[in-house]
Design a protein around this motif. Structure first.
Motif, PDB file in Angstrom:
ATOM      1  N   LYS A  29       0.824  -1.178   0.016  1.00  4.88           N
ATOM      2  CA  LYS A  29       0.021  -0.014   0.057  1.00  4.88           C
ATOM      3  C   LYS A  29       0.878   1.158  -0.079  1.00  4.88           C
ATOM      4  CE  LYS A  29      -4.569  -1.454   2.004  1.00  4.88           C
ATOM      5  NZ  LYS A  29      -5.225  -1.031   0.826  1.00  4.88           N
ATOM      6  N   ALA A  30       1.992   1.453   0.668  1.00  5.87           N
ATOM      7  CA  ALA A  30       2.739   2.154   0.728  1.00  5.87           C
ATOM      8  C   ALA A  30       3.577   2.409  -0.756  1.00  5.87           C
ATOM      9  CB  ALA A  30       4.119   2.106   1.832  1.00  5.87           C
ATOM     10  N   SER A  31       3.745   1.501  -1.360  1.00  2.00           N
ATOM     11  CA  SER A  31       4.462   1.408  -2.622  1.00  2.00           C
ATOM     12  C   SER A  31       3.273   2.136  -3.598  1.00  2.00           C
ATOM     13  CB  SER A  31       4.914   0.212  -3.105  1.00  2.00           C
ATOM     14  OG  SER A  31       6.093  -0.183  -2.354  1.00  2.00           O
ATOM     15  N   GLU A  32       2.207   1.589  -3.515  1.00  2.00           N
ATOM     16  CA  GLU A  32       0.984   2.141  -4.243  1.00  2.00           C
ATOM     17  C   GLU A  32       0.925   3.633  -4.128  1.00  2.00           C
ATOM     18  OE1 GLU A  32      -2.369  -0.195  -3.434  1.00  2.00           O
ATOM     19  OE2 GLU A  32      -2.046  -1.548  -5.188  1.00  2.00           O
ATOM     20  N   ALA A  33       0.866   4.045  -3.029  1.00  2.00           N
ATOM     21  CA  ALA A  33       0.817   5.553  -2.610  1.00  2.00           C
ATOM     22  C   ALA A  33       1.870   6.379  -3.342  1.00  2.00           C
ATOM     23  CB  ALA A  33       0.702   5.813  -1.053  1.00  2.00           C
ATOM     24  N   ALA A  34       3.111   5.775  -3.066  1.00  5.48           N
ATOM     25  CA  ALA A  34       3.985   6.611  -3.473  1.00  5.48           C
ATOM     26  C   ALA A  34       4.084   6.781  -4.851  1.00  5.48           C
ATOM     27  CB  ALA A  34       5.336   5.922  -3.049  1.00  5.48           C
ATOM     28  N   LEU A  35       3.564   5.574  -5.828  1.00  4.80           N
ATOM     29  CA  LEU A  35       3.537   5.610  -7.262  1.00  4.80           C
ATOM     30  C   LEU A  35       2.565   6.728  -7.693  1.00  4.80           C
ATOM     31  CD1 LEU A  35       4.135   4.583  -9.804  1.00  4.80           C
ATOM     32  CD2 LEU A  35       2.536   2.699  -9.445  1.00  4.80           C
ATOM     33  N   ARG A  36       1.485   6.932  -6.906  1.00  3.16           N
ATOM     34  CA  ARG A  36       0.283   7.812  -7.186  1.00  3.16           C
ATOM     35  C   ARG A  36       0.752   8.994  -7.052  1.00  3.16           C
ATOM     36  NH1 ARG A  36      -3.086   3.672  -4.590  1.00  3.16           N
ATOM     37  NH2 ARG A  36      -2.990   5.308  -2.639  1.00  3.16           N
ATOM     38  N   ALA A  37       1.514   9.331  -6.043  1.00  3.43           N
ATOM     39  CA  ALA A  37       2.043  10.645  -5.671  1.00  3.43           C
ATOM     40  C   ALA A  37       3.022  11.073  -6.786  1.00  3.43           C
ATOM     41  CB  ALA A  37       2.860  10.785  -4.284  1.00  3.43           C
ATOM     42  N   SER A  38       3.844   9.913  -7.180  1.00  5.12           N
ATOM     43  CA  SER A  38       4.714  10.504  -8.050  1.00  5.12           C
ATOM     44  C   SER A  38       4.210  10.671  -9.649  1.00  5.12           C
ATOM     45  CB  SER A  38       5.868   9.142  -8.420  1.00  5.12           C
ATOM     46  OG  SER A  38       6.571   9.275  -9.450  1.00  5.12           O
ATOM     47  N   GLU A  39       3.242   9.801  -9.949  1.00  9.23           N
ATOM     48  CA  GLU A  39       2.302  10.142 -11.221  1.00  9.23           C
ATOM     49  C   GLU A  39       1.667  11.530 -11.206  1.00  9.23           C
ATOM     50  OE1 GLU A  39      -0.126   6.623 -11.040  1.00  9.23           O
ATOM     51  OE2 GLU A  39       1.356   5.422 -12.488  1.00  9.23           O
ATOM     52  N   THR A  40       1.053  11.892 -10.142  1.00  6.79           N
ATOM     53  CA  THR A  40       0.529  13.053  -9.791  1.00  6.79           C
ATOM     54  C   THR A  40       1.624  14.274 -10.207  1.00  6.79           C
ATOM     55  OG1 THR A  40      -1.111  12.319  -8.474  1.00  6.79           O
ATOM     56  CG2 THR A  40      -0.903  14.613  -8.354  1.00  6.79           C
ATOM     57  N   LEU A  41       2.595  14.289  -9.397  1.00  8.35           N
ATOM     58  CA  LEU A  41       3.677  15.152  -9.783  1.00  8.35           C
ATOM     59  C   LEU A  41       4.291  15.270 -11.164  1.00  8.35           C
ATOM     60  CD1 LEU A  41       5.787  17.350  -8.699  1.00  8.35           C
ATOM     61  CD2 LEU A  41       7.366  15.259  -7.983  1.00  8.35           C
ATOM     62  N   LEU A  42       4.560  14.155 -11.894  1.00  8.68           N
ATOM     63  CA  LEU A  42       4.878  14.104 -13.084  1.00  8.68           C
ATOM     64  C   LEU A  42       3.782  14.442 -14.038  1.00  8.68           C
ATOM     65  CD1 LEU A  42       6.812  13.158 -15.251  1.00  8.68           C
ATOM     66  CD2 LEU A  42       5.723  10.818 -15.320  1.00  8.68           C
ATOM     67  N   GLY A  43       2.575  14.124 -13.916  1.00  6.63           N
ATOM     68  CA  GLY A  43       1.438  14.933 -14.676  1.00  6.63           C
ATOM     69  C   GLY A  43       1.533  16.255 -14.486  1.00  6.63           C
ATOM     70  N   ALA A  44       1.424  16.760 -13.321  1.00  8.25           N
ATOM     71  CA  ALA A  44       1.535  18.402 -13.243  1.00  8.25           C
ATOM     72  C   ALA A  44       2.680  18.906 -13.970  1.00  8.25           C
ATOM     73  CB  ALA A  44       1.705  18.647 -11.805  1.00  8.25           C
ATOM     74  N   ILE A  45       3.748  18.463 -13.939  1.00 14.46           N
ATOM     75  CA  ILE A  45       5.015  18.912 -14.810  1.00 14.46           C
ATOM     76  C   ILE A  45       4.666  18.786 -16.102  1.00 14.46           C
ATOM     77  CG2 ILE A  45       7.513  18.452 -15.133  1.00 14.46           C
ATOM     78  CD1 ILE A  45       7.801  17.456 -12.265  1.00 14.46           C
ATOM     79  N   MET A  46       4.288  17.602 -16.686  1.00 14.26           N
ATOM     80  CA  MET A  46       4.128  17.754 -17.953  1.00 14.26           C
ATOM     81  C   MET A  46       2.968  18.387 -18.650  1.00 14.26           C
ATOM     82  SD  MET A  46       5.914  14.833 -19.241  1.00 14.26           S
ATOM     83  CE  MET A  46       5.010  13.877 -20.428  1.00 14.26           C
ATOM     84  N   ASP A  47       2.176  18.735 -17.825  1.00  9.28           N
ATOM     85  CA  ASP A  47       0.744  19.597 -18.474  1.00  9.28           C
ATOM     86  C   ASP A  47       1.165  20.977 -18.312  1.00  9.28           C
ATOM     87  OD1 ASP A  47      -0.483  17.221 -18.715  1.00  9.28           O
ATOM     88  OD2 ASP A  47      -1.801  17.493 -16.919  1.00  9.28           O
ATOM     89  N   ASN A  48       2.297  21.385 -17.498  1.00 11.37           N
ATOM     90  CA  ASN A  48       2.413  22.772 -17.330  1.00 11.37           C
ATOM     91  C   ASN A  48       3.937  23.588 -17.652  1.00 11.37           C
ATOM     92  OD1 ASN A  48      -0.157  23.772 -15.488  1.00 11.37           O
ATOM     93  ND2 ASN A  48       0.602  21.791 -14.619  1.00 11.37           N
TER      94      ASN A  48
END
Length: 207
Positions: free
Chosen positions: A54-73
């Protein structure tokens, strides 16, 4: 029995229907408890500690959210292609520049999107990246939708898979046309000033 309990498996009669429950221990460990029927009418309960998962899944979601914000902006154009040359991702800057939708890119190859000469250049560029296995930077001349020419500073880089092979090629590109035009104008102005100073017949005082 006791040995079954130690490994997280025991007979249970607490429920008549199969299912999965989630439980958090007092120490904060995350557990899943699945209860399944046995042929003899009993139930078997399997307890799994999924805290790290679950900790790995949460870290992955946070990483994907950060990467998405960078890619989109970011103003840079960023896209990713698989080894077959098909676009896997194109950020909003790419879509805005070429006035296309994501559907116009995803799953397509350069020759499906760009003029022949530019597509040939991009494919050769990416093949060189795969062959060398390292990032390559160069300037590409491309045409805007309105027909104007632009200079794009482009870095293409290999993306490795879990076993060290190259699974994709990424690209980061930035339009440097105005920057180059400004640099050229500065050089021309400096040349004019230098010629004036070298040819004046009277002294010049700079204030």
């Amino acid at each position: 029995d006791a040995s079954a309990n130690r490994v997280g498996v025991s007979r249970a009669s607490i429920r008549k229907d199969p299912g999965v429950q989630e439980h958090q221990t007092a120490s904060g460990r995350e557990l899943t408890i699945s209860i399944n029927p046995l042929p003899d009418g009993g139930l078997v309960r399997v307890v799994m500690d999924v805290t790290e998962h679950k900790a790995s899944e949460a870290a992955l979601r946070a990483s994907e959210t950060l990467l998405g914000a960078i890619m989109d902006n970011v103003p840079a154009m960023i896209y990713l292609k698989d080894r077959d040359g098909r676009y896997l991702h194109a950020n909003p800057a790419v879509l805005a520049r070429h006035q296309k939708s994501a559907e116009d890119f995803i799953g397509k190859r350069p020759h499906d999107v760009f003029p022949l000469d530019l597509a040939d250049e991009l494919v050769a560029f990416e093949e060189a990246v795969v062959e060398r296995g390292e990032p390559i930077e160069r300037q590409i001349m491309s045409a805007l939708p309105d027909g104007k020419k632009a200079v794009v500073q482009m870095v293409k880089f290999p993306v490795s898979d879990q076993v060290g092979g190259i699974s994709a090629v990424g690209t980061i590109a930035l339009d440097v046309t105005r920057l180059l035009e400004t640099e050229q104008a500065i050089k021309e102005n400096e040349s004019i000033i230098r010629n004036v100073l070298e040819n004046v017949t009277q002294g010049v005082v700079m204030y």
